[in-house]
Design a protein around this motif. Structure first.
Motif, PDB file in Angstrom:
ATOM      1  N   ASP A 178      -0.809  -5.750   5.738  1.00 46.84           N
ATOM      2  CA  ASP A 178      -1.621  -5.735   7.064  1.00 46.84           C
ATOM      3  C   ASP A 178      -2.772  -6.840   6.649  1.00 46.84           C
ATOM      4  O   ASP A 178      -3.217  -7.192   7.777  1.00 46.84           O
ATOM      5  CB  ASP A 178      -2.219  -4.299   7.017  1.00 46.84           C
ATOM      6  CG  ASP A 178      -1.193  -3.287   7.648  1.00 46.84           C
ATOM      7  OD1 ASP A 178      -0.525  -3.494   8.731  1.00 46.84           O
ATOM      8  OD2 ASP A 178      -1.133  -2.274   7.124  1.00 46.84           O
ATOM      9  N   GLN A 179      -2.868  -7.293   5.797  1.00 43.49           N
ATOM     10  CA  GLN A 179      -3.681  -8.558   5.835  1.00 43.49           C
ATOM     11  C   GLN A 179      -3.034  -9.874   6.360  1.00 43.49           C
ATOM     12  O   GLN A 179      -3.905 -10.610   6.783  1.00 43.49           O
ATOM     13  CB  GLN A 179      -4.423  -8.647   4.351  1.00 43.49           C
ATOM     14  CG  GLN A 179      -5.962  -8.396   3.980  1.00 43.49           C
ATOM     15  CD  GLN A 179      -6.430  -8.423   2.716  1.00 43.49           C
ATOM     16  OE1 GLN A 179      -5.934  -9.185   2.040  1.00 43.49           O
ATOM     17  NE2 GLN A 179      -7.318  -7.645   2.210  1.00 43.49           N
ATOM     18  N   THR A 180      -1.990  -9.991   5.687  1.00 42.69           N
ATOM     19  CA  THR A 180      -1.251 -11.196   6.099  1.00 42.69           C
ATOM     20  C   THR A 180      -0.350 -11.322   7.278  1.00 42.69           C
ATOM     21  O   THR A 180       0.242 -12.245   7.536  1.00 42.69           O
ATOM     22  CB  THR A 180      -0.633 -11.671   4.733  1.00 42.69           C
ATOM     23  OG1 THR A 180       0.355 -10.753   4.526  1.00 42.69           O
ATOM     24  CG2 THR A 180      -1.575 -11.754   3.607  1.00 42.69           C
ATOM     25  N   ASN A 181      -0.243 -10.020   7.787  1.00 45.73           N
ATOM     26  CA  ASN A 181       0.828  -9.734   8.692  1.00 45.73           C
ATOM     27  C   ASN A 181       2.124 -10.191   8.417  1.00 45.73           C
ATOM     28  O   ASN A 181       2.855 -10.795   9.057  1.00 45.73           O
ATOM     29  CB  ASN A 181       0.589 -10.218  10.042  1.00 45.73           C
ATOM     30  CG  ASN A 181      -0.825  -9.500  10.697  1.00 45.73           C
ATOM     31  OD1 ASN A 181      -1.822 -10.028  10.759  1.00 45.73           O
ATOM     32  ND2 ASN A 181      -0.679  -8.429  11.174  1.00 45.73           N
ATOM     33  N   SER A 182       2.676  -9.736   7.336  1.00 43.12           N
ATOM     34  CA  SER A 182       3.763 -10.250   6.600  1.00 43.12           C
ATOM     35  C   SER A 182       4.939  -8.986   6.283  1.00 43.12           C
ATOM     36  O   SER A 182       4.234  -7.958   6.226  1.00 43.12           O
ATOM     37  CB  SER A 182       3.619 -11.108   5.471  1.00 43.12           C
ATOM     38  OG  SER A 182       2.892 -10.529   4.394  1.00 43.12           O
ATOM     39  N   VAL A 183       6.132  -9.254   6.036  1.00 39.35           N
ATOM     40  CA  VAL A 183       6.853  -8.180   5.586  1.00 39.35           C
ATOM     41  C   VAL A 183       7.682  -8.373   4.464  1.00 39.35           C
ATOM     42  O   VAL A 183       7.945  -9.791   4.297  1.00 39.35           O
ATOM     43  CB  VAL A 183       7.909  -7.405   6.839  1.00 39.35           C
ATOM     44  CG1 VAL A 183       6.881  -6.790   7.827  1.00 39.35           C
ATOM     45  CG2 VAL A 183       8.381  -8.563   7.435  1.00 39.35           C
ATOM     46  N   SER A 184       8.314  -7.800   3.883  1.00 45.24           N
ATOM     47  CA  SER A 184       9.074  -8.129   2.619  1.00 45.24           C
ATOM     48  C   SER A 184      10.069  -6.652   2.421  1.00 45.24           C
ATOM     49  O   SER A 184       9.492  -5.492   2.805  1.00 45.24           O
ATOM     50  CB  SER A 184       8.289  -8.369   1.202  1.00 45.24           C
ATOM     51  OG  SER A 184       7.554  -7.225   0.729  1.00 45.24           O
ATOM     52  N   LEU A 185      11.034  -7.070   1.752  1.00 44.91           N
ATOM     53  CA  LEU A 185      11.874  -5.873   1.220  1.00 44.91           C
ATOM     54  C   LEU A 185      11.579  -5.486  -0.260  1.00 44.91           C
ATOM     55  O   LEU A 185      11.552  -6.215  -0.929  1.00 44.91           O
ATOM     56  CB  LEU A 185      13.315  -6.420   1.348  1.00 44.91           C
ATOM     57  CG  LEU A 185      14.448  -5.513   0.661  1.00 44.91           C
ATOM     58  CD1 LEU A 185      14.531  -4.007   1.721  1.00 44.91           C
ATOM     59  CD2 LEU A 185      15.967  -6.190   0.748  1.00 44.91           C
ATOM     60  N   ARG A 186      11.423  -4.209  -0.360  1.00 44.66           N
ATOM     61  CA  ARG A 186      11.226  -3.764  -1.731  1.00 44.66           C
ATOM     62  C   ARG A 186      12.196  -2.893  -2.300  1.00 44.66           C
ATOM     63  O   ARG A 186      12.684  -2.050  -1.706  1.00 44.66           O
ATOM     64  CB  ARG A 186       9.914  -3.304  -2.058  1.00 44.66           C
ATOM     65  CG  ARG A 186       8.707  -3.806  -1.393  1.00 44.66           C
ATOM     66  CD  ARG A 186       8.179  -5.318  -2.340  1.00 44.66           C
ATOM     67  NE  ARG A 186       7.139  -6.044  -1.554  1.00 44.66           N
ATOM     68  CZ  ARG A 186       6.017  -5.733  -1.893  1.00 44.66           C
ATOM     69  NH1 ARG A 186       5.530  -4.749  -2.698  1.00 44.66           N
ATOM     70  NH2 ARG A 186       4.941  -6.486  -1.188  1.00 44.66           N
ATOM     71  N   GLN A 187      12.513  -2.989  -3.751  1.00 46.74           N
ATOM     72  CA  GLN A 187      13.570  -2.095  -4.342  1.00 46.74           C
ATOM     73  C   GLN A 187      12.701  -1.343  -5.493  1.00 46.74           C
ATOM     74  O   GLN A 187      12.132  -1.927  -6.477  1.00 46.74           O
ATOM     75  CB  GLN A 187      14.620  -3.004  -4.713  1.00 46.74           C
ATOM     76  CG  GLN A 187      15.424  -2.304  -5.729  1.00 46.74           C
ATOM     77  CD  GLN A 187      16.446  -3.413  -6.168  1.00 46.74           C
ATOM     78  OE1 GLN A 187      16.416  -4.511  -6.432  1.00 46.74           O
ATOM     79  NE2 GLN A 187      17.974  -2.678  -6.451  1.00 46.74           N
ATOM     80  N   LEU A 188      12.713  -0.217  -5.335  1.00 48.58           N
ATOM     81  CA  LEU A 188      12.131   0.844  -6.562  1.00 48.58           C
ATOM     82  C   LEU A 188      13.174   1.212  -7.321  1.00 48.58           C
ATOM     83  O   LEU A 188      13.992   1.776  -7.177  1.00 48.58           O
ATOM     84  CB  LEU A 188      11.157   1.833  -5.719  1.00 48.58           C
ATOM     85  CG  LEU A 188      10.875   3.141  -6.668  1.00 48.58           C
ATOM     86  CD1 LEU A 188       9.746   2.356  -7.797  1.00 48.58           C
ATOM     87  CD2 LEU A 188       9.926   4.024  -5.824  1.00 48.58           C
ATOM     88  N   LYS A 189      12.876   0.694  -8.698  1.00 47.60           N
ATOM     89  CA  LYS A 189      14.168   1.466  -9.699  1.00 47.60           C
ATOM     90  C   LYS A 189      13.192   2.461 -10.471  1.00 47.60           C
ATOM     91  O   LYS A 189      12.607   2.040 -11.192  1.00 47.60           O
ATOM     92  CB  LYS A 189      14.422   0.361 -10.680  1.00 47.60           C
ATOM     93  CG  LYS A 189      15.187  -0.800  -9.706  1.00 47.60           C
ATOM     94  CD  LYS A 189      15.850  -1.830 -10.890  1.00 47.60           C
ATOM     95  CE  LYS A 189      16.782  -2.870 -10.026  1.00 47.60           C
ATOM     96  NZ  LYS A 189      17.311  -3.874 -10.901  1.00 47.60           N
ATOM     97  N   THR A 190      13.558   3.697 -10.321  1.00 44.15           N
ATOM     98  CA  THR A 190      12.637   4.881 -10.872  1.00 44.15           C
ATOM     99  C   THR A 190      13.107   4.628 -12.520  1.00 44.15           C
ATOM    100  O   THR A 190      12.215   4.976 -13.304  1.00 44.15           O
ATOM    101  CB  THR A 190      12.968   6.058 -10.383  1.00 44.15           C
ATOM    102  OG1 THR A 190      14.380   6.300 -10.336  1.00 44.15           O
ATOM    103  CG2 THR A 190      12.667   6.119  -9.012  1.00 44.15           C
TER     104      THR A 190
END
Length: 386
Positions: A178-190
């Motif tokens: 919300d600071q840079t108004n950008s989006v990314s795809l994240r992958q969480l590996k537990t």
């Protein structure tokens, strides 16, 4: 949609289109063949068996499971999941889930997905995989990961989430900064306690099509879609046709764009009006965007082994709708785009029989596209059969 009579009217149609070139990862391939597809359209009704089905969110938090032929729809008021049998076209049962306790889903849920083997994924306050008996089997806690291992920053939020049965210890999400108004795809590996990040918006489409003050939460952001199909994850955008395919097993992200002879590759943004403070000007801007083109998510047709994406040009009328930003749809032009299993773009074509649908919730079942249709607060579907 008054021209469609429930359960009885069938259209038979043929459309053809010249195959259009594909631009994928900087490569372009020219195509010359002609392709013709035959399809029919009908509607079906779901027997609610005197239950009141939850349609207030237009099946937004629902998912179709190919494994058991069921549609799972979350009633976020009661935290029940409606199990709808699409073989018998009737409600099967209501499945209660706890909000609190060791098996609790939390008090808000943004995503509901089929996780195969009679299990569901809840994405939201407490993301995890649950059995149909309400037991938590796998929890995904984004906030547990340290910043040094890719953890979520204070100015970031996990927006949409999805799981893939091929990667049971992983969850994928679109994360908004919300600071840079950008989006990314994240992958969480537990298993590794690690979050991997991928750039799925190099053209800054999210920022371009956000309406409002970009320095705070007083804005309207465009739809982003994240879909799990076979062994990959697809991220796409409401107002631009470029999309991104992640192959987790290879840790490979592929960027794909294409050109159509029927509509533009992206919407032309407007700067007219007070888009920061005026709700009216924002609504007019949103109407302008969707009148050009709005894209839906991808769906995979296992029967024909191709990917499908619906899009539409939507014109809104004057009659306001309770609970919606924009008025009722006056008319719309619905398009279908088809890609082969490797995401090579095959064709785009209009579906002229459907003139007021916009882009409702849709999925593919046994080779047919099922589009959500609310008729007098009863659950129905339009089916496009190939």
């Amino acid at each position: 949609m008054h021209s469609l009579k429930n359960n009885c009217l069938v259209y038979s149609s043929v459309f053809s289109a010249g195959l259009i070139f594909l631009s994928s990862c900087g490569n372009e391939a020219a195509k010359e063949d002609q392709t013709t597809i035959r399809y029919s359209i009908d509607t079906v009704s779901i027997d609610s068996k005197d239950e009141i089905l939850f349609l207030q969110r237009d099946l937004y938090t629902s998912d179709y499971s190919e494994q058991d032929g069921m549609l799972y729809n979350l009633n976020d008021k009661t935290n029940h999941v409606e199990q709808i049998n699409l073989n018998s076209l009737a409600i099967e049962k209501m499945i209660p889930f706890e909000r609190e306790g060791p098996n609790g889903t939390g008090f808000w849920t943004s995503d509901l997905k089929s996780a195969s083997d009679q299990r569901l994924f809840f994405g939201g306050e407490r993301s995890g995989i649950y059995t149909l008996g309400g037991k938590l089997q796998q929890i995904f806690n984004w906030s547990d990961i340290d910043k040094e291992k890719g953890g979520i920053l204070d100015e970031e939020r996990v927006h949409y989430q999805v799981v893939n049965p091929n990667f049971p210890k992983q969850v994928f999400a679109i994360v908004v900064n919300d600071q840079t108004n950008s989006v990314s795809l994240r992958q969480l590996k537990t298993s590794d306690d690690f979050i991997q990040s991928y750039n799925i918006d190099p053209n800054e489409n999210y920022k371009t099509y956000t309406l409002g003050d970009l320095t705070n939460y007083n804005n309207w952001d465009p739809y982003l879609y994240i879909k799990s199909t076979q062994d990959h994850i697809i991220v796409s955008h409401e107002f631009a046709n470029d999309f991104y395919v992640l192959y987790p097993a290879k840790d490979s992200l592929v960027s794909i764009s294409y050109q159509s002879s029927l509509f533009e590759s992206k919407v032309k943004p407007t700067t007219e009006g007070d888009l920061i403070n005026s709700t009216k000007d924002r609504k007019n801007a949103l109407k302008s965007y969707r009148s050009q083109i709005a894209y839906g998510p991808f769906a995979y047709n296992n029967k024909n082994r191709h990917h499908v994406r619906l899009s539409a040009s939507i014109i809104y009328g004057e009659k306001e709708r309770e609970g919606y930003l924009l008025p009722e749809i006056e008319s719309s032009t619905l398009y279908i785009s088809i890609f082969d299993k490797n995401f090579n773009h095959i064709l785009d074509s209009e579906i002229p029989e459907l003139k007021k649908t916009g882009i409702p919730k849709y999925f593919i079942r046994e080779g047919a596209i099922w589009l959500y249709l609310n008729l007098d607060d009863e659950l129905n579907f339009i089916r496009i059969k190939f």
